[in-house]
Design a protein around this motif. Structure first.
Motif, PDB file in Angstrom:
ATOM      1  N   GLN A  86      23.600   8.949  16.026  1.00  0.00           N
ATOM      2  CA  GLN A  86      22.219   9.013  16.746  1.00  0.00           C
ATOM      3  C   GLN A  86      21.125   8.661  16.255  1.00  0.00           C
ATOM      4  N   GLN A  87      20.483   9.573  15.241  1.00  0.00           N
ATOM      5  CA  GLN A  87      20.019   9.126  13.882  1.00  0.00           C
ATOM      6  C   GLN A  87      19.169   7.661  14.455  1.00  0.00           C
ATOM      7  N   LYS A 104      14.772  13.873   9.076  1.00  0.00           N
ATOM      8  CA  LYS A 104      13.473  14.418  10.362  1.00  0.00           C
ATOM      9  C   LYS A 104      12.214  14.597  10.037  1.00  0.00           C
ATOM     10  N   ASP A 147      13.199  17.570  17.696  1.00  0.00           N
ATOM     11  CA  ASP A 147      14.601  17.518  17.552  1.00  0.00           C
ATOM     12  C   ASP A 147      15.122  17.961  16.027  1.00  0.00           C
ATOM     13  N   GLN A 180      20.014   5.633  15.926  1.00  0.00           N
ATOM     14  CA  GLN A 180      20.168   4.756  17.515  1.00  0.00           C
ATOM     15  C   GLN A 180      18.559   4.640  17.237  1.00  0.00           C
ATOM     16  N   GLN A 181      18.503   6.190  16.820  1.00  0.00           N
ATOM     17  CA  GLN A 181      17.363   6.442  17.621  1.00  0.00           C
ATOM     18  C   GLN A 181      16.260   5.549  16.338  1.00  0.00           C
ATOM     19  N   ARG A 209      23.701   6.160  23.985  1.00  0.00           N
ATOM     20  CA  ARG A 209      23.014   7.548  23.928  1.00  0.00           C
ATOM     21  C   ARG A 209      24.308   8.146  23.691  1.00  0.00           C
ATOM     22  N   HIS A 252       9.920  12.535   9.273  1.00  0.00           N
ATOM     23  CA  HIS A 252       9.121  11.304  10.482  1.00  0.00           C
ATOM     24  C   HIS A 252       8.433  12.551  10.777  1.00  0.00           C
ATOM     25  N   GLU A 276      16.328   1.556  18.163  1.00  0.00           N
ATOM     26  CA  GLU A 276      14.959   1.659  19.015  1.00  0.00           C
ATOM     27  C   GLU A 276      13.695   1.222  18.959  1.00  0.00           C
TER      28      GLU A 276
END
Length: 425
Positions: free
Chosen positions: A351-352, A15, A293, A354-355, A337, A18, A358
């Motif tokens: 979740q991470q 995170k 986040d 998936q982000q 999600r 990012h 996408e």
């Protein structure tokens, strides 16, 4: 003393990375903004220089001199922005650094080019091609910065910007060629052909700009297209495109043409500024969301630590085969999600993944467009070397073949590259 690294630590680190990436991207946008400013000013200098040469030094002398003085400060600002960019991006790749080297070489030699123009020691054709070469090196750097972006939204916006800047450059060349033709008072077929090709090229990039641009940018472009300015510009453009070789042209129209083209370029520049500002806003929103986040992830991890059973410290969900993880491991964007609070490391990782998935799906579309551009450029280079033709003629051949065969230009370009590779084998 070594400390065991935990999934919680690396999730948090991802995170943080990012957020750092978004901050670097914002500095990239700032640098691209500076590149765009330098391009805009060099385009103005090119236009004034062409009118100066067309009139054999009798007109636009002072206006050109004023632009040169202004541009010298812009060049200093660019060098400072470049240093800041390199300081912020310690791992700038070899392609970008090589392009930057070419740009710095061009900046160092601008003084000599300007001196040749002042003394009328350079032809119109060589003058415009010299400026074109320098501007194209700057545009190529924008492309490479776009290609290196790993954020889908930023990459798409940069691609939109690249196409707008490239279209604006062809519009700037159109101004220069038209100014020379009106200023010389006579139509010359080779320059008229160049003008027609420039119109085709800028239309192609304006279409791509509209394709990738946000709705507000498309609306701004539509307003310009329907404006009285555009109608007046089209009227003079029509005079140039239908005139016969050696036909006399109204020299007094050169001022009107230059003014209309300059105003048109200024309007495009305003759209470019609008796009850059929207990119800064977008990055600010992305950064704020990423920080939120991160804070939320830390809360989840703290809650998990507090609720953990000391007698059963291990989360065995990774080896629970009833929970699918394959798509997450491969970063495939097909997972639902999580809207409820995350209660396990497994959920956080899904979740991470998936982000990231996408973002990569959207990024793939942008990268495809960038890759197609590279294929077309390589094919043009092959045609230029093989037939000893210029870039415009090479693209014209690609486009003509594509229209004849009812195929995409990139498909024709790929065939040319494949045939060349096959013949070498």
């Amino acid at each position: 003393m070594m400390t065991d690294i935990s999934p919680a630590q690396t999730i948090t680190l991802a995170k943080i990375r990012h957020i750092e990436e978004l901050e670097r991207l914002d500095s990239s946008i700032t640098f691209v903004e500076r590149i765009g400013q330098l391009i805009h000013q060099i385009q103005a200098e090119r236009g004034a220089s062409c009118l100066y040469l067309a009139s054999s030094g009798k007109r636009f002398s002072q206006a050109r001199a004023d632009i040169v003085v202004q541009n010298q400060q812009i060049e200093t600002d660019f060098r400072q922005a470049l240093q800041q960019y390199l300081d912020r991006h310690a791992l700038t790749d070899a392609k970008q650094l090589t392009l930057i080297s070419w740009i710095l070489l061009g900046l160092d030699q601008l003084k000599n080019l300007r001196h040749q123009i002042t003394l009328l020691k350079i032809s119109f054709a060589d003058c415009i091609e010299s400026y074109n070469r320098f501007i194209q090196s700057l545009i190529s750097l924008i492309f490479e910065i776009t290609d290196s972006s790993v954020n889908s939204k930023v990459s798409t916006s940069l691609l939109t910007l690249y196409n707008l800047v490239q279209a604006k450059e062809f519009a700037g060349q159109e101004r220069a060629v038209g100014s020379y033709l009106f200023g010389s008072g006579s139509m010359q077929s080779e320059h008229q052909q160049k003008l027609l090709e420039l119109i085709t090229q800028q239309n192609r990039h304006f279409e791509l700009f509209s394709q990738f641009g946000a709705q507000e940018l498309q609306q701004a472009w539509a307003v310009l297209q329907s404006s009285r300015l555009q109608q007046q510009h089209e009227h003079l453009r029509h005079q140039l495109t239908v005139a016969k070789d050696q036909q006399t042209l109204n020299t007094s129209a050169s001022d009107t043409w230059f003014a209309l083209c300059s105003e048109r370029l200024s309007e495009i520049w305003l759209i470019q500024c609008q796009l850059v500002q929207s990119m800064h806003r977008m990055l600010a929103e992305l950064s704020a969301h990423a920080k939120k986040d991160l804070a939320q992830t830390k809360q989840y991890l703290d809650a998990m630590t507090q609720s953990a059973d000391p007698n059963h410290p291990l989360d065995s969900s990774f080896f629970n085969l009833s929970i699918p993880v394959e798509s997450a491991l491969q970063f495939q964007a097909n997972e639902a999600r999580h809207t409820a609070p995350v209660t396990s490391i497994m959920q956080l990782l899904q979740q991470q993944s998936q982000q990231i998935a996408e973002m990569e799906v959207t990024l793939a579309d942008t990268k495809k467009a960038l890759s197609e551009r590279k294929v077309i450029e390589r094919a043009k280079g092959l045609l230029m070397r093989k037939f000893d033709i210029d870039e415009m003629e090479a693209y014209k051949q690609l486009r003509s073949t594509a229209m004849t065969q009812n195929r995409k230009i990139v498909d024709i370009a790929e065939n040319i590259l494949a045939q060349t590779h096959f013949s070498r084998d």
